[in-house]
Each structure stands twice: as structure tokens, then as C-alpha cells.
Design an enzyme around this catalytic site. Sequence first.
Site, PDB file in Angstrom:
ATOM      1  N   TYR A 222       0.532  -0.998  -0.191  1.00  0.00           N
ATOM      2  CA  TYR A 222      -0.096   0.608  -0.084  1.00  0.00           C
ATOM      3  C   TYR A 222       0.954   1.632   0.170  1.00  0.00           C
ATOM      4  O   TYR A 222      -0.026   2.498  -0.001  1.00  0.00           O
ATOM      5  CB  TYR A 222      -0.527   0.118   1.370  1.00  0.00           C
ATOM      6  CG  TYR A 222      -2.354  -0.629   1.130  1.00  0.00           C
ATOM      7  CD1 TYR A 222      -2.191  -1.942   0.652  1.00  0.00           C
ATOM      8  CD2 TYR A 222      -2.845  -0.019   1.635  1.00  0.00           C
ATOM      9  CE1 TYR A 222      -3.083  -2.991   0.109  1.00  0.00           C
ATOM     10  CE2 TYR A 222      -4.503  -0.702   0.905  1.00  0.00           C
ATOM     11  CZ  TYR A 222      -4.709  -1.943   0.537  1.00  0.00           C
ATOM     12  OH  TYR A 222      -5.506  -2.359   0.631  1.00  0.00           O
TER      13      TYR A 222
ATOM     14  N   LYS B 135       1.336 -13.858   6.418  1.00  0.00           N
ATOM     15  CA  LYS B 135       1.288 -14.780   5.025  1.00  0.00           C
ATOM     16  C   LYS B 135       3.477 -15.212   4.557  1.00  0.00           C
ATOM     17  O   LYS B 135       3.739 -14.921   3.521  1.00  0.00           O
ATOM     18  CB  LYS B 135       0.985 -14.982   3.256  1.00  0.00           C
ATOM     19  CG  LYS B 135       0.734 -14.561   1.970  1.00  0.00           C
ATOM     20  CD  LYS B 135      -0.497 -16.049   2.351  1.00  0.00           C
ATOM     21  CE  LYS B 135      -0.396 -16.742   1.432  1.00  0.00           C
ATOM     22  NZ  LYS B 135      -0.944 -18.583   1.914  1.00  0.00           N
TER      23      LYS B 135
ATOM     24  N   ASP C 204      -4.556 -17.126   5.063  1.00  0.00           N
ATOM     25  CA  ASP C 204      -5.650 -17.833   4.424  1.00  0.00           C
ATOM     26  C   ASP C 204      -6.237 -18.608   5.461  1.00  0.00           C
ATOM     27  O   ASP C 204      -7.811 -18.912   5.302  1.00  0.00           O
ATOM     28  CB  ASP C 204      -5.672 -18.508   3.207  1.00  0.00           C
ATOM     29  CG  ASP C 204      -4.002 -19.425   3.031  1.00  0.00           C
ATOM     30  OD1 ASP C 204      -2.669 -18.882   4.238  1.00  0.00           O
ATOM     31  OD2 ASP C 204      -3.217 -20.527   2.289  1.00  0.00           O
TER      32      ASP C 204
ATOM     33  N   ASP D 198      -6.728  -5.267   5.214  1.00  0.00           N
ATOM     34  CA  ASP D 198      -7.392  -4.768   4.438  1.00  0.00           C
ATOM     35  C   ASP D 198      -8.357  -5.987   5.246  1.00  0.00           C
ATOM     36  O   ASP D 198      -9.960  -5.530   4.618  1.00  0.00           O
ATOM     37  CB  ASP D 198      -7.184  -4.645   3.435  1.00  0.00           C
ATOM     38  CG  ASP D 198      -8.109  -3.093   2.926  1.00  0.00           C
ATOM     39  OD1 ASP D 198      -8.762  -2.396   3.998  1.00  0.00           O
ATOM     40  OD2 ASP D 198      -7.550  -2.883   1.153  1.00  0.00           O
TER      41      ASP D 198
END
Length: 392
Positions: free
Chosen positions: A135, A205, A254, A278
Site C-alpha cells: 500500500y 503470509k 488464508d 484490509d
Amino acid sequence: MRRIPVLYIEGDGIGSEITPVMKDVLSAAVDKAYGGEVVLDFEEVLAGGKAEHLMGSSLPDVTLERIREVGLAIKGPLMTPVGKGRRSLNVALRQALDLYVCQRPVRYFTGVPSPVKHPQLVDMVVFRENTEDIYAGIEWASGSDGVKKVIRFLTEEMDVHAIRFPQTSAIGIKPVSIEGSKRLIRAAIDYALANGRKVVTLVHKGNIMKFTEGGFRSWGYELARDEYRAYEKDGRTYIPAEGGDILLNDCICDAFLQNILLKPQDYSVVATLNLNGDYVSDALAAEVGGIGIAPGANINYDTGMAIFEATHGIAPDIAGQDIVNPLSLVLSGEMLLRHVALVEAADMVLASVEKTIASRHVTRDFYNLLDDREGAFCLGTKAFGALLVENL
Ligand code: NAD
């Protein structure tokens, strides 16, 4: 009498409908809680369409300056063009003021229509890193001179051969730092300590992005050991705390998105990077009634500077019809009250929201989702706001 200056940005689209409701509810709560001893001095600052129209800039310098001076603001949603044009004003504000925590509490109010069986099991506070990650806005368009230069550098000087289609790729850069990660995770742990929460989960992740997201995870445990005297027991990490130690664990993003549907009760405080945060925040918001009721804040916990904001967008499809749900902004206002230690007023706002929804008075978005509309009332934005004030 104590006067507390509060800046507000009305917002584009539905901003002009939800902002007056938020101001009315907050002012009335403070008045009622402190009998006129405390007053919120609302002052408008301009950003977005209104600023563009009146001042020729969507984020005028005077707005940023005033927010820096006062340190406390609340904003409605602002329009961002997709795929072209200027960058997001929301992202620009967060970066210009270094508001490194995007804090989103997610809890269930009885009576809100939800797509899951046990929405009452969801009670989390998400700490999303707000200034780094993909971002940061460092990207080059496909075919641009910039992207050609970057790809040439990567292939010729950095021995990178994993860009599958180098001729047509756009490139984005993902900076994740030790300081940026640690200050965010520190804010999450401090929040857990101050609010008696017993689990802090680092969501990442790191199995794929080993140095950036994996770094975030490792630096989190390191911080806990170095600054909070964390210890290991039975293969788990705990942070000493009054009334029971805090479990510090981590989860791959995930899997986390599955787990919040399957076992949301396992999570309490969540610290994560910008992009994961987000997705996670909106997925969690959906479980407890959607973005119409999800509040948010952007905070720098070192300076105390904070901008509270509705988490939804400008909803152009329903603007101007007096049907929008003002609760996201009202509940962001509740967070603002808590931030300036007006706890009694904040509690009153929460109690009013609980009472209003429990009495089955809702705006159209919720009304349409109710399985059983018997005894339910569909109110317009203004009438709903008036009832929130009445129920304080
Ligand atoms: P959106 O949140 O505006 O709308 C998504 C859906 O949710 C629409 O169906 C809308 O009607 C509904 N909705 C949103 N807020 C609601 C409310 N308070 N009550 C009832 N229903 C509500 O998202 P979008 O369509 O993806 O984005 C539209 C614009 O808003 C874009 O320009 C986007 O950049 C901007 N945006 C701004 C912010 C922000 O300022 N923080 C956040 C998200 C999107």
C-alpha cells in the site's frame, strides 16, 4: 467547562447524510454524560469533493495543518478513482500524518442480521499496519519507462528471473520494516494488556513472503520477548499480564480467513500487515452485519494523533435518499470518545446502539436482510439518528 476541539471531514457521497447524525449523537451523549461540563467543539475541515470544489484541491494543506495542530478528527468516506487519477485521500492522510495503526473493533450487536450462525462469537480488535506494505504506493505501470528501468535493474543487477512476462508486467514494491512492524504489534499488545484481552494473533503470509511477512511474524515474537518479558510454555508463547497471561500466537492469513468463520472465539486482538488487514477487517465486518456498522480509527500511538472514520465508501448508489446506515460513523465516534477518555459518554453511545437495534428499529440495509420482519421498523437515516439520541 472543558471544551474538546474535534475536527470533522464531512465526506463525499453519503457523507453529508451520516456526518450530521454522528455529530448529534456524540454531542448529546457528552451533554448527557457530563451535564454540560464537557462540550465537543466540532470544526469542519475540508477534503474530497467539497474541498476540490471550494479550494481547488482535494486535500488542501490547511486541512493537514489543522489536523496536525488539533490531533483529533473524524471523517466520512472519500471518493477514490480506480486504476487512474489521484491516489486515495484516505491513504494519503494516513501516510502524511503517520497514523500507523488502523484499528477496527468487530463485535456483534444483538438483532443485527448476519450471514453466520453464531455472530455473537465474533469479538475482535484488528490492528492493521497502515503505512507500509504494498500500500506504500510504489508502483510503475506496465510499459512505462519506470517499469522498464526497474525490470532491467532486477534482471541485470539482481539476478531476478522470476518475472514471468517482463515485457508487459507492472511492478509494485512491498516495504515492510522492523520499526513499522514492531510499533504496530506493540500497539496491539498494549491494547490487550490495557483491556484484559488474552490472545494476540499475528496474521501474516510468511510461508510465501518470507522476508516481509515472515519478518513481521519474527519481529513480533522478538518484541514480545525483548519488551514484554514473553516466555515459552508447552511450545506456546505467553506475555505476563494481570488476571492471566496473554497468549501470543500467529496464523497464516488464508487459514485465518477460514478460522474466523469456523472458530472466531479463538481470536481476540489481531495484528497484521496492511493488505491482509484490509481483507480481514471487511471479512470480519461482514460476519457481524457488514460495513454499514463497522467502525474504524487511524491512530499514531506515539503522538496520540487520530482520525476516526467510517469504514465503508461513499455509496453513490444510495446517496441522497435518506436510507443509509449511519452506524459505522457513529461507532467510530464512540471510539473517538474513548480515545479522549470520555468513557461514560462512549458507554452511553454503545448502550443506545444496543437498545435501538434490540428494539428492531433499523435502516433499510439491515431491514432487507432480516429473516423475520414481524415487529421490525425500517427507518430513514435522520429518523434512525433521532432515535439513537432519544435512546441515550
Ligand atoms: P461502498 O462502501 O461505497 O459501497 C459498497 C456497498 O455497500 C454499496 O452497495 C453501498 O450502497 C453499501 N453501503 C456502503 N455504506 C453503506 C451505509 N452506510 N449504509 C448502507 N449501505 C452502505 O464501496 P465501493 O462501492 O467499493 O466504493 C465507492 C467509493 O467509495 C469509491 O470511490 C471508493 O474509493 C470509496 N471508498 C472510500 C472509503 C473511505 O473513504 N474510507 C472506503 C471504501 C471505499
